[in-house]
Design a protein around this motif. Structure first.
Motif, PDB file in Angstrom:
ATOM      1  N   ALA A  17     -10.399  -4.806  -4.280  1.00 46.60           N
ATOM      2  CA  ALA A  17     -11.245  -3.820  -3.626  1.00 46.60           C
ATOM      3  C   ALA A  17     -11.912  -4.250  -2.678  1.00 46.60           C
ATOM      4  CB  ALA A  17     -12.372  -3.358  -4.819  1.00 46.60           C
ATOM      5  N   PHE A  55     -15.080   0.789  -8.045  1.00 46.96           N
ATOM      6  CA  PHE A  55     -14.775  -0.695  -8.690  1.00 46.96           C
ATOM      7  C   PHE A  55     -16.169  -1.350  -9.369  1.00 46.96           C
ATOM      8  CE2 PHE A  55     -11.107  -2.871  -9.284  1.00 46.96           C
ATOM      9  CZ  PHE A  55      -9.991  -2.092  -8.416  1.00 46.96           C
ATOM     10  N   GLU A  96     -12.193  -9.364  -3.897  1.00 49.06           N
ATOM     11  CA  GLU A  96     -12.888  -8.402  -3.062  1.00 49.06           C
ATOM     12  C   GLU A  96     -12.756  -8.922  -1.610  1.00 49.06           C
ATOM     13  OE1 GLU A  96     -17.603  -7.864  -1.959  1.00 49.06           O
ATOM     14  OE2 GLU A  96     -16.960  -6.780  -3.957  1.00 49.06           O
ATOM     15  N   GLY A 117      -4.898  -1.726  -6.361  1.00 47.49           N
ATOM     16  CA  GLY A 117      -6.092  -1.381  -6.108  1.00 47.49           C
ATOM     17  C   GLY A 117      -6.283   0.292  -6.499  1.00 47.49           C
TER      18      GLY A 117
END
Length: 320
Positions: A200, A207, A227, A244
């Motif tokens: 993400a 998320f 991330e 994702g």
């Protein structure tokens, strides 16, 4: 002492009046105060500007030089002030649109519509991953509008003092590498990705609790969450190291596939916010209409989302 515009005005007033006494009357000053000011100006310039006697004040050669420059400079400054005032007035009439936005499909089309329909308007944009940061900038008077997203039915992650209008609500899609075993599906059950690694971008997105809750309802807990910024996230997905989530309106990109999730367990609302008692409130309705048009353009450019809407006419209410 540094020479200032007011000093040049004093020199011109004395020359025009022909004496310090008359100039003091014009300027509304006491004669001794004006004499003292003239002396300070002369010390700053290094010589006498006027020869003074019973007949009045006459400019010295240095005084003539200063007067010649002052008579050019002072009107130029006055012209600058007048032009600035006119520009400010024009800007107020034509409108100023300072727009903050998080990642989304609307900003480009919105800016285009404002610029096209209001040629005299001043349009500027500011990007941030944080809806809260953008909301704070509106409250501080640094932005007029914000375009942010909110997951599900949650309010935007920013101050409640803003007025909000929904521009659109869309299902959240999966973003897979083009060669992924599920990339060609019309829809993918979230449970089929129970063993996947996830990535993400930072910011306010699905998320957090929304994604975790959807996975829990599908019977699993996400294994790994990376991330990183958008480019890094795309690279991880394209390489096959992660999957994702993405907005359904994401413009198609080579090497990637945006795939609907069966049952549309997640959705993302596009929101426009402004201060209800601020200057932007007068044009907020028009900006909202432009944002809706820009969103509709983004949908038309996305064949996969358009096809999904065709298969799910009952879900068209999501796309406002």
């Amino acid at each position: 002492m540094d020479l200032e515009l007011r000093h040049l005005r004093v020199v011109c007033a004395i020359a025009d009046a022909g004496s310090v006494t008359k100039a003091a009357s014009v300027l509304g000053l006491a004669q001794p105060a004006l004499t003292a000011q003239l002396q300070r100006i002369e010390r700053a310039l290094g010589g006498l500007l006027f020869e003074r006697d019973r007949r009045g004040a006459r400019a010295t050669p240095l005084g003539e030089l200063v007067l010649a420059r002052a008579r050019v400079l002072l009107p130029a400054v006055k012209g600058l002030q007048d032009e600035a005032t006119r520009l400010a007035s024009t800007t107020d009439r034509a409108g100023r649109y300072r727009i903050g936005a998080v990642n989304g499909p609307i900003l480009g089309g919105l800016v285009h519509r404002i610029s096209s329909n209001h040629p005299g308007a001043q349009v500027s944009t500011h990007a941030s991953w944080s809806a809260a940061e953008l909301g704070d900038q509106v409250l501080a008077g640094k932005l007029d509008f914000v375009l942010v997203g909110a997951c599900g039915d949650a309010p935007p992650a920013t101050d409640n003092g803003l007025a909000w209008r929904a521009v659109a609500a869309d299902p959240v899609f999966l973003l897979l590498p083009e060669g992924h075993r599920l990339a060609d599906r019309d829809e993918v059950d979230l449970a089929e990705l129970a063993d996947a690694q996830w990535v993400a971008a930072p910011g306010d997105g699905c998320f957090s609790s929304c994604h975790a809750a959807a996975c829990a309802r599908a019977g699993f807990t996400p294994r790994v969450l990376f991330e990183t910024e958008v480019r890094g996230a795309i690279d991880l997905i394209e390489s096959g190291d992660a999957v994702g989530l993405c907005q359904a309106t994401l413009r198609p990109m080579a090497g990637l596939a945006a795939v609907p999730i069966a049952g549309a367990p997640l959705h993302w609302r596009q929101m426009l916010g402004w201060l209800p008692d601020g200057p932007a409130a007068d044009v907020a309705g028009q900006v909202w209409a432009y944002a809706i048009e820009a969103y509709a353009d983004a949908v038309r450019k996305n064949d996969r989302y358009t096809a999904w809407l065709g298969r799910h006419p009952d879900r068209r209410g999501l796309a406002l």
